[in-house]
Each structure stands twice: as C-alpha cells, then as structure tokens.
Design a protein around this motif. Structure first.
Motif, mmCIF file in Angstrom:
data_model
loop_
_atom_site.group_PDB
_atom_site.id
_atom_site.type_symbol
_atom_site.label_atom_id
_atom_site.label_comp_id
_atom_site.label_asym_id
_atom_site.label_seq_id
_atom_site.Cartn_x
_atom_site.Cartn_y
_atom_site.Cartn_z
ATOM 1 N N LEU A 297 -111.774 26.760 -57.838
ATOM 2 C CA LEU A 297 -112.467 26.226 -56.661
ATOM 3 C C LEU A 297 -111.569 26.248 -55.414
ATOM 4 O O LEU A 297 -112.037 26.467 -54.304
ATOM 5 N N VAL A 298 -110.273 26.051 -55.620
ATOM 6 C CA VAL A 298 -109.376 26.062 -54.446
ATOM 7 C C VAL A 298 -108.809 27.460 -54.195
ATOM 8 O O VAL A 298 -107.975 27.641 -53.307
ATOM 9 N N THR A 349 -105.036 20.680 -44.284
ATOM 10 C CA THR A 349 -105.516 22.071 -44.314
ATOM 11 C C THR A 349 -104.900 22.880 -43.169
ATOM 12 O O THR A 349 -105.432 23.918 -42.793
ATOM 13 N N SER A 350 -103.779 22.394 -42.631
ATOM 14 C CA SER A 350 -103.208 23.037 -41.438
ATOM 15 C C SER A 350 -102.765 24.482 -41.696
ATOM 16 O O SER A 350 -102.710 25.285 -40.772
ATOM 17 N N GLU A 354 -110.027 28.436 -41.206
ATOM 18 C CA GLU A 354 -111.121 27.481 -40.992
ATOM 19 C C GLU A 354 -112.175 27.603 -42.085
ATOM 20 O O GLU A 354 -112.795 26.621 -42.491
ATOM 21 N N GLU A 355 -112.362 28.825 -42.570
ATOM 22 C CA GLU A 355 -113.358 29.041 -43.620
ATOM 23 C C GLU A 355 -112.942 28.318 -44.911
ATOM 24 O O GLU A 355 -113.729 27.591 -45.523
ATOM 25 N N GLN A 359 -114.729 25.122 -46.959
ATOM 26 C CA GLN A 359 -115.088 25.105 -48.389
ATOM 27 C C GLN A 359 -114.476 23.901 -49.097
ATOM 28 O O GLN A 359 -115.114 23.226 -49.912
ATOM 29 N N LEU A 360 -113.221 23.620 -48.769
ATOM 30 C CA LEU A 360 -112.544 22.503 -49.452
ATOM 31 C C LEU A 360 -113.171 21.159 -49.054
ATOM 32 O O LEU A 360 -113.368 20.274 -49.887
#
Ligand SMILES: Nc1ncnc2c1ncn2[C@@H]1O[C@H](COP(=O)(O)OP(=O)(O)OP(=O)(O)O)[C@@H](O)[C@H]1O
Length: 404
Positions: A297-298, A349-350, A354-355, A359-360
């Motif tokens: 998933l990640v 998430t830096s 962006e996509e 999702q995360l």
C-alpha cells in the motif's frame, strides 16, 4: 458516577436537615464552615508541592543525564584530565537535587499534618456542636441513655455530612473535567514558548481536537508548529493554560510521525511493527499477510525482494540504504499496521510527490484514523477539515476548510 451525581445532593440535604435537627443551625453552619476552610487549606498546601515535584523530576533527569554523559565520554574526559571538574559538576547537580528533595519533604510534612488534622478535628467538632445545645439546656428533659444516643447519632451525622460534601466536591471536579469520549486533546488558553526564549510562540490557544475532524497546522518556519506537538506530547511545558489529554499516547491512541523518520535497528518486520516488538516478541508469520499488504500500500513491495524478506538479519544501517522518501513510506507502513485513533504527521510526506501524499492520506482515513498534520504544502488542505495557522508573535487563527 451519574448515580453519585443524583444521590449526593439528596444525601447532603438529608444529613444537613438531620444535623440541624440535633444541633441547631450552629451545628450545620460549623460543619460547612469547617469543610470549606479545610478544603481551602488543603489546596493551599498542595499547590507548592505540585510545582516542587515537577522540579524534583527535572533535577533527577539532569543528574542522570550527567551520569550518562560521563559514562559515554569517560575516555575523552580522561584525556582532558577533567575528572575533578566533572566530579564538581556532577556533585553540584546532586546537591541541587537533594536540596529540592529536602524542601519537598518539609512541605509534604505540613500537608500530611493538615490532612490528618482535618480528619481528627472533624470528629471532635461533632461533639463540640452538640455540646452547645446540651449546655444551653435544650435537652434537659432527656435521660442519660437518650442523651448518649443523641451524641452518638449527631457524631455520625456530622462525619457523614462532611463525607457527603467531599464526595459532592469530587463529583463536581469530575464533571468539570468531563469531555466527550471522541476528543483527544482539549487546549484551554494555551500559551507556550521555546525553553531558550522569552517570546511566546503561541498565546491563548483554545481548541478541541476531536475524532473525525482532520486538522492541518500551517505557519512560517519557526512559528511553533512542531513545538505545539512537543507541548501536546508533554516534552515541553506550557507557560499558561492547559492541555488535557483524553486519549493515551502510543500505538493504539495517539501516534506521532516526526519530521525525521525514525528507524530502529532490526529486521524489516521489526521496522513495521515498531514499537510493539517487545509486546509481541513472537509475532512470527501470523502477521505476514498484513505487513506485506501495508508495504504494498505504501509502494515498498520492491524493498522485500531487495533485502531478501521480512526477517532477513540486518547488518546495515537502514538510514544508509533507504532514500528519504522510502523512509517516509516505511513510517506510513508502520502507521497502517498500528492503526492508532489519531495520527500526528509532522511533514511526514515532505519527501514524497503530491500524488503519493494523496494516496497515503486517503489510506489513513480509510483505516479510520483522525489526522493532525503539520506542513507547508497547499495540497494538504484538501485532506483536512480545519486549519490552524500560526502567525508568529503568539498570534494564531483557526479556519474551516470544509463544512461539516
Ligand atoms: N529543542 C529546542 N530547544 C530550544 N529551542 C528550540 C528547540 N527546538 C526548536 N526551538 C525553537 O523554537 C522555535 C519554534 O520551533 P519549531 O520547531 O516549533 O518551528 P516550526 O514552526 O515547526 O518550523 P518548521 O516549519 O521549520 O518545522 C524556533 O525558534 C526554534 O529555534
């Protein structure tokens, strides 16, 4: 607790009436007066002890830290011939700790004397209040046996009345502090600053962080976003106001994903299940399916083949073999595995696109987590319901991003 709230006022009223019946108005006024004075005195005596206890904990921490520092740097200190200096410095910390402990013991002594005196005087007072009407001749018609029964009954009524009033006070405190079960933090006029500066980062911040309301914290560099997390986490003390935690920290409650990804030593499985390893030492293969699902998933399925499996013995430093983005993804796999109620994401998430970030965030919400995020990217707004902007100099503003 609800039954206590309903019953306590009745019992207080009933025993007040009984006390009035046997000892007259002087009886119950004395009992309530005594109760109020005793409670205030106790509060006055407890106040300085709380701050002193905090001070003692801090000094104890400083003293242990000094020990640890000497142990780690013993060789360097020996080369400097710094034994005497280090001894003096350690001794100074020990003396400060001992002197705080001594003052604390002195203050505690007064508190214990106060509490015990309050208890003993309560029973003596019950005899004094009944003595007044007896010597005033109100009970002249009673036989010695009836008089003795009256004195005993009055003693019971007075002590029970004090007890009921205490219980009512505790119930009141409980309901004062009652907050809905779906709330994680309640901030009440909270002000904080960095420990090395006198300038407030945030002044009088009042807000509730509740389940299902995702909050974004934004602001320029150095305005105190991460510091807010430090205060919530109890790492820094607030200057004013209060932070109330109604959900515990830890894997099942509130979990923090710090700015710098934290990777432990150990296998890939241990990275994902961290910090539960010691709780589930032999999670074995029962969790494989979940762990693999979350790694996929990640977007880290390839990591598995790269390092040779979940339990491959690690003789490398994870920080050297993963890119910053991969480290952040691995931390998200951990988050998905642990599934806390609240996830606090400090620019977590830096290093991602962006996509990938979208999702995360979506996955976090699908797993039922409430998000508190810190970040600069404007794309983060669409994943949150409210936004707290820290404007510097203590100023802040709270805006709604989505209608509820
Ligand atoms: N451990 C520390 N000890 C003392 N001061 C600190 C410490 N950490 C941060 N500060 C100071 O506190 C202030 C607020 O820092 P904080 O990390 O909260 O900023 P931030 O808003 O999260 O910034 P960024 O967007 O760069 O992460 C800064 O002036 C910083 O220098």
């Amino acid at each position: 607790m609800a039954s206590r709230l309903l019953i306590s006022p009745f019992t207080v009223t009933y025993y007040t009436y009984q006390c009035f019946n046997s000892a007259g108005w002087i009886g119950f006024v004395s009992i309530f007066g005594y109760f109020v004075v005793g409670s205030i005195l106790n509060k006055i005596l407890i106040g300085p002890i709380v701050s002193m206890l905090v001070e003692q904990e801090k000094l104890e921490g400083d003293f242990r830290f000094k020990h640890m520092q000497i142990r780690v740097n013993a060789e360097a200190a020996a080369f400097y011939r710094a034994g005497k200096v280090e001894h003096m410095r350690t001794d100074r910390r020990l003396q400060m700790l001992l002197s705080t402990q001594r003052s604390l013991m002195n203050k505690e002594l007064w508190l214990y004397i106060g509490v015990n005196t309050f208890d003993y005087l309560g029973s003596i007072l019950s005899y004094i209040v009944i003595a007044i009407p007896i010597f005033a001749g109100d009970y002249d018609g009673l036989t010695p046996g009836e008089l003795s029964a009256l004195v005993s009954k009055n003693a019971f009524v007075c002590i029970y009345l004090i007890n009921c009033a205490l219980r009512l006070l505790k119930t009141q405190c409980y309901y004062d502090s009652f907050v809905p079960a779906d709330t994680a933090f309640v901030l009440d006029r909270l002000s904080y600053k960095s420990p090395v500066s006198e300038e407030l980062l945030v002044k009088d911040l009042t807000l509730k962080i509740s389940q299902g309301t995702h909050m974004l914290v934004v602001g320029n560099t150095g305005t105190g976003k991460t510091s807010l997390l430090r205060v919530l986490n109890g790492l820094w003390e607030a200057c004013n106001g209060s932070v109330e935690m109604t959900t515990c920290f830890g894997p099942r409650g509130v979990l923090f994903l710090p700015q710098k990804a934290y990777l432990t030593d150990g296998t890939l499985r241990e990275q994902v299940i961290y910090p539960l390893k010691d709780i589930y030492p032999s999670s074995g293969s029962i969790d494989d399916e979940r762990i693999l699902k979350y790694l996929e998933l990640v977007g880290l399925s390839n990591l598995l083949s790269r390092i040779g499996g979940l339990d491959t013995k690690v003789d490398w430093n994870w920080y050297d073999v993963l890119s910053p983005g991969e480290m952040q993804r691995l931390c998200f796999a951990r988050l998905f595995y642990l599934q806390p109620k609240y996830a606090v994401l400090d620019e977590a998430t830096s290093a991602l696109t962006e996509e990938a970030e979208g999702q995360l965030y979506k996955a976090c919400k699908q797993l039922g987590m409430t998000l508190i995020s810190l970040g600069h990217r404007s794309t983060l707004k669409k994943h949150h319901d409210i936004m707290l902007r820290l404007c510097g100099g203590g100023q802040w503003e709270l805006t709604k991003l989505k209608e509820a």
